[in-house]
Design an enzyme around this catalytic site. Structure first.
Site, short mmCIF file in Angstrom:
data_model
loop_
_atom_site.label_atom_id
_atom_site.label_comp_id
_atom_site.label_asym_id
_atom_site.label_seq_id
_atom_site.Cartn_x
_atom_site.Cartn_y
_atom_site.Cartn_z
CG LEU A 183 -0.57 12.51 -6.78
CD1 LEU A 183 0.15 13.60 -7.54
CD2 LEU A 183 0.24 12.11 -5.54
CB THR B 80 -10.98 2.13 -7.39
OG1 THR B 80 -9.94 2.60 -6.52
CG2 THR B 80 -10.53 0.86 -8.10
CG ASP C 155 -15.56 3.10 1.67
OD1 ASP C 155 -14.41 3.18 2.15
OD2 ASP C 155 -16.57 3.49 2.28
CG ASN D 58 -4.02 8.87 -4.58
OD1 ASN D 58 -3.14 9.66 -4.27
ND2 ASN D 58 -5.23 9.26 -4.95
CB SER E 136 3.70 8.31 2.60
OG SER E 136 3.87 8.74 3.93
CE1 TYR F 217 -2.97 13.02 5.58
CE2 TYR F 217 -1.07 14.43 5.99
CZ TYR F 217 -1.80 13.63 5.14
OH TYR F 217 -1.36 13.41 3.86
CE LYS G 298 -1.09 10.15 4.10
NZ LYS G 298 -1.46 9.21 3.00
CB THR H 89 -4.25 18.05 -4.49
OG1 THR H 89 -3.87 17.99 -3.10
CG2 THR H 89 -3.06 17.63 -5.36
#
Length: 282
Positions: free
Chosen positions: A14, A32, A56, A83, A134, A148, A152, A183
């Site tokens: 994304l 970045t 990073d 992101n 998110s 995970y 979030k 993705t």
């Protein structure tokens, strides 16, 4: 009006789709990624519009350097897109603490650190938009994704608090909560448990296998997700929650319905716990 965007995690998925569309639309972008070579080609194609920098998000010193260089190069930042992040698969009991903590360092603490670094600039401008990527996993849950989802949920809680603090300063915030998009999130980018417990084979194990086997055929288009994000970002009053994907809408609505049912069913019990309510329990 042309804006300056700072986007983390732009080497794939994304983030990459977002930068490409922004550049095509004539926006200015600080792109970045941990490996800057993966995004260096943009500087050849859009030399006046893009600044590519290694970042990073778990490295606070590097964050400070990127913010300083970005503002020096373009004069200001108008939109921050947090992101950078990745998934982790495993039943709660199966999951490796070291790996999970590393994921939290990126998904939550990295996002928080980048946001903190940009807030002084946004406060000075009395303007700015923060877009935190998110997931529908920040609003609902699935087997095999407990940690995970916890990262979030943390992003959701931080963001919903932050928006109350920065709103009076002219700074806006939007949470983007995608469902299943095509993705690399569940592929190479994802971590996973090293041990397997047979008792979870039909819950977490099955859910993980299905998610990873369908990476290439997820229904969501990253390009259309980006169009939706840009449409919402351009609105004078962007939504706090931008759920993306019909699958995500169904899952979040089911979660809201289940919560509403619990609230309604247990309202009498919930509302009789103050001093003076003793008679209710007799």
């Amino acid at each position: 009006m042309t804006k300056v965007w700072l986007v983390t995690g732009t080497s794939r998925g994304l983030g990459r789709a977002l930068v490409e569309m922004l550049l095509q639309r004539g926006e200015k972008v600080v792109a970045t990624a941990r490996q800057v070579d993966a995004i260096a080609a943009w500087t050849q194609q859009y030399p006046q519009q893009v600044l590519t920098l290694a970042l990073d998000v778990t490295d606070k010193a590097q964050i400070a350097t990127v913010v300083k260089k970005a503002i020096a190069h373009f004069g200001q930042i108008d939109v921050l897109v947090n992101n950078a992040g990745y998934g982790y698969f495993g039943a709660v009991e199966e999951s490796d603490e070291t790996a999970v903590r590393a994921m939290f360092e990126t998904n939550f603490w990295g996002l928080a650190a980048v946001t903190q670094a940009l807030l002084p600039q946004f406060r000075a401008q009395r303007s700015g938009l923060i877009i935190n990527i998110s997931s529908d996993c920040g609003l609902t849950t699935y087997p095999a994704l407990g940690y995970y989802q916890a990262s979030k949920f943390a992003v959701e809680g931080l963001s919903q608090t932050l928006v109350q603090e920065i709103g009076p300063l002219g700074i806006r915030l939007m949470l983007v909560e995608p469902g299943a998009f095509r993705t690399d999130w569940a592929g190479r980018s994802a971590g996973e448990h090293k041990q397997t417990i047979a008792d979870y084979a039909t819950t977490a194990g099955q859910a993980q296998a299905h998610s990873q086997a369908t990476v290439a055929v997820k229904p969501g288009s990253p390009e259309l997700a980006v169009k939706a994000i840009l449409k919402a970002a351009a609105d004078p009053q962007p939504p706090l929650h931008l759920v993306l994907g019909a699958d995500a809408l169904v899952a979040v609505r089911q979660q809201v319905a289940a919560l509403t049912q619990d609230l309604n069913t247990w309202a009498p019990t919930s509302s009789h716990t103050a001093f003076g309510d003793e008679a209710y329990w007799q």
